[in-house]
Scaffold this active site. Structure first.
Site, PDB file in Angstrom:
ATOM      1  N   CYS A 114      52.121  35.031  17.407  1.00 55.03           N
ATOM      2  CA  CYS A 114      51.103  34.731  18.418  1.00 55.03           C
ATOM      3  C   CYS A 114      51.540  35.110  19.833  1.00 55.03           C
ATOM      4  CB  CYS A 114      50.711  33.255  18.351  1.00 55.03           C
ATOM      5  SG  CYS A 114      52.059  32.094  18.719  1.00 55.03           S
ATOM      6  N   HIS A 167      51.536  27.265  19.475  1.00 58.58           N
ATOM      7  CA  HIS A 167      50.630  28.398  19.279  1.00 58.58           C
ATOM      8  C   HIS A 167      49.903  28.734  20.581  1.00 58.58           C
ATOM      9  CE1 HIS A 167      48.485  31.218  16.790  1.00 58.58           C
ATOM     10  NE2 HIS A 167      47.294  30.695  17.092  1.00 58.58           N
ATOM     11  N   HIS A 179      43.851  35.647  18.548  1.00 57.06           N
ATOM     12  CA  HIS A 179      45.241  35.207  18.379  1.00 57.06           C
ATOM     13  C   HIS A 179      45.796  35.794  17.100  1.00 57.06           C
ATOM     14  CE1 HIS A 179      44.210  31.825  15.391  1.00 57.06           C
ATOM     15  NE2 HIS A 179      43.098  32.494  15.616  1.00 57.06           N
TER      16      HIS A 179
END
Length: 207
Positions: A114, A167, A179
């Site tokens: 990510c 994240h 993402h």
């Protein structure tokens, strides 16, 4: 004698009529005066031209956005309703990354995690170097309210208040963000999905 007097009177009347005719003759040509005024009318804008020609101004239709075909194409690819004023480079760049598999610690089209995805996009689109991890990346941004998020801002997630950020993604619009997920790789998801709604932590803007 009488004949001479009559002829003299007629001559005088004729001269008088001729005088009035000569004086009034220029007043009978207003068209020439108006024509000269028309030719000398200052022309600076489209409305000036229309006014000079005694025509109603023709409004320009600026409602059609520039390069609407581009935004329509990327609207379909990303599943978004675009306003036709979004950053073209951002839309093109993230679209090229869609489908890239997840790979922890990597940041290439062969595989990316990510934070690797976010750092590459920000570098390619904005020329900005962000910190490599999602935790330290949070220190690079100015925190903003969720209702103030706009395209290009970052969204961060954590599992609980006592756990660190795990994240990060790039916000697009209408609660959608792009993402690199552990299951599925680079994709567009919604903040309204139960998983992301539960773990959403904060939004940040890179100044």
């Amino acid at each position: 004698m009488t004949k001479t007097i009559i002829l003299s009177i007629l001559a005088l009347i004729s001269i008088a009529l001729s005088f009035f005719y000569e004086v009034k003759k220029p007043e009978s040509t207003p068209v020439k005066t108006e024509t000269v005024a028309l030719m000398l009318y200052p022309v600076q804008t489209g409305e000036d031209i229309a006014r000079a020609l005694e025509l109603p101004p023709i409004p320009l239709d600026l409602s059609e956005p520039i390069d609407s075909a581009f935004y329509q194409r990327y609207s379909r690819k990303l599943g978004l309703k675009l306003d036709y004023n979004e950053d073209k480079d951002l839309l093109e760049t993230i679209t090229k990354w869609l489908g890239t598999p997840y790979s922890y610690g990597s940041s290439s089209k062969r595989g990316t995690d990510c934070s690797g995805f976010v750092t590459r996009v920000y570098s390619d689109v904005y020329g900005i170097d962000l910190s490599r991890s999602s935790r330290s990346m949070f220190d690079d941004v100015t925190r903003i309210r969720k209702d103030s998020i706009r395209t290009g801002d970052l969204v961060f997630f954590r599992r609980s208040p006592r756990q660190p950020i795990f994240h990060v993604g790039i916000y697009l619009k209408d609660n959608k963000f792009v993402h690199s997920a552990t299951s599925g790789g680079v994709m567009v998801s919604s903040l309204k999905e139960p998983y992301y709604r539960n773990y959403y932590y904060a939004a940040g803007r890179v100044d």
